[in-house]
Design an enzyme around this catalytic site. Structure first.
Site, PDB file in Angstrom:
ATOM      1  N   HIS A  43      -2.936   4.010  10.923  1.00 42.83           N
ATOM      2  CA  HIS A  43      -2.388   5.369  10.934  1.00 42.83           C
ATOM      3  C   HIS A  43      -3.150   6.170  11.985  1.00 42.83           C
ATOM      4  O   HIS A  43      -4.092   6.900  11.671  1.00 42.83           O
ATOM      5  CB  HIS A  43      -2.548   6.012   9.553  1.00 42.83           C
ATOM      6  CG  HIS A  43      -1.840   7.325   9.405  1.00 42.83           C
ATOM      7  ND1 HIS A  43      -1.220   7.724   8.238  1.00 42.83           N
ATOM      8  CD2 HIS A  43      -1.654   8.342  10.281  1.00 42.83           C
ATOM      9  CE1 HIS A  43      -0.688   8.927   8.409  1.00 42.83           C
ATOM     10  NE2 HIS A  43      -0.950   9.318   9.638  1.00 42.83           N
ATOM     11  N   GLU A  70       1.784   3.818  10.777  1.00 43.06           N
ATOM     12  CA  GLU A  70       2.116   5.068  10.112  1.00 43.06           C
ATOM     13  C   GLU A  70       1.755   6.237  11.017  1.00 43.06           C
ATOM     14  O   GLU A  70       0.835   6.135  11.834  1.00 43.06           O
ATOM     15  CB  GLU A  70       1.315   5.218   8.811  1.00 43.06           C
ATOM     16  CG  GLU A  70       1.538   4.150   7.785  1.00 43.06           C
ATOM     17  CD  GLU A  70       0.673   4.364   6.557  1.00 43.06           C
ATOM     18  OE1 GLU A  70       0.964   3.716   5.539  1.00 43.06           O
ATOM     19  OE2 GLU A  70      -0.291   5.161   6.614  1.00 43.06           O
ATOM     20  N   HIS A 191      -1.056   5.125  -1.300  1.00 40.90           N
ATOM     21  CA  HIS A 191      -1.986   6.253  -1.407  1.00 40.90           C
ATOM     22  C   HIS A 191      -2.663   6.233  -2.777  1.00 40.90           C
ATOM     23  O   HIS A 191      -2.036   6.481  -3.796  1.00 40.90           O
ATOM     24  CB  HIS A 191      -1.325   7.616  -1.188  1.00 40.90           C
ATOM     25  CG  HIS A 191      -2.313   8.650  -0.707  1.00 40.90           C
ATOM     26  ND1 HIS A 191      -2.523   8.919   0.629  1.00 40.90           N
ATOM     27  CD2 HIS A 191      -3.181   9.442  -1.377  1.00 40.90           C
ATOM     28  CE1 HIS A 191      -3.457   9.845   0.766  1.00 40.90           C
ATOM     29  NE2 HIS A 191      -3.876  10.171  -0.455  1.00 40.90           N
TER      30      HIS A 191
END
Length: 252
Positions: A43, A70, A191
């Site tokens: 990410h 991401e 998450h």
């Protein structure tokens, strides 16, 4: 079985804290794959405080499993990166500039036109697209109207409430997953999933294709070692107890 994609951002954070190349991000990614992970996730953020854009290009050349990038598609630099790399999957996250970590999903209703155009941009290049969303049926339904291939359920709410009551913590996620199946969306999640809450989530979420886990997994690796930790996470996804969890003879 649900696939495990290891987010290696925290490895880059540790490396960057001292400069140099220790730990070696590319070696860790190779090892994660060798130890059984079915994907690598990164990410990158505009300030490159963990994953650098150069890392993403380097990882493209060595990742042999699924490569998932991401990020915030409202940053043109991110869009250009993904279109150049052409990973297996791009997960679009509505981060603000300088945000510490992702903390909410897309409002797929308010942003439907924008997301439809953006999803098409990536899909036209053969990249599978996933939208980061909260576990709300209306957001899942609107996500399907953008043309996305998958959604990724934002699971902090589940993880936070898990110890207070498993059934209540997962209820909205089950409904969202059932809605995803009805509108023909693939389903990912991520998450704050960890060794304590992952198995229950995987057992109860229908159609769960992939979880992306970074912070918890890398933290656990400090205690158990990377190979053992990955095997423990894979075991949670498959419902198999690992050697560390099986009581010794005579123990209750």
């Amino acid at each position: 079985m649900t696939r495990l994609s290891v987010n290696v951002n925290k490895i880059a954070t540790l490396r960057n804290s001292r400069g140099g190349n220790n730990p070696d991000l590319l070696k860790v990614a190779r090892d994660c794959e060798a130890f059984g992970a079915q994907g690598i996730t990164v990410h990158p953020r505009p300030d490159e405080r963990h994953i650098r854009y150069a890392d993403v290009y380097a990882l493209k050349d060595i990742v042999t499993t699924e490569f998932n990038i991401e990020g915030n598609c409202q940053e043109q630099k991110f869009v250009d990166l993904v279109l150049n790399i052409k990973p297996h999957q791009v997960t679009l996250v509505p981060d603000a500039l300088g945000q510490l970590t992702s903390n909410h999903g897309w409002d797929t209703i308010a942003n439907k036109v924008y997301l439809t155009e953006t999803v098409k941009k990536f899909k036209d290049q053969g990249i599978r697209v996933s939208l980061f969303v909260d576990p709300q049926t209306e957001m899942v339904e609107a996500a399907a109207e953008t043309g996305t291939d998958r959604i990724e359920l934002y699971t902090e709410g589940y993880a936070t409430k898990y110890t207070e009551g498993k059934e209540a913590s997962i209820a909205d996620y089950v409904k969202a997953a059932q809605t995803a199946q009805k509108v023909n969306l693939g389903l990912n999640a991520g998450h704050d999933l960890d060794l304590n809450n992952l198995a229950y989530f995987a057992e109860n979420i229908p159609g769960l294709l992939e979880v992306s886990i970074g912070h918890a997994l890398i933290s656990d690796a400090l205690y158990f070692g990377l190979e053992t930790t990955i095997q423990m996470y894979l075991a949670r996804l498959s419902g198999i107890k690992t050697a560390e969890e099986i009581p010794a003879e005579g123990e209750v």
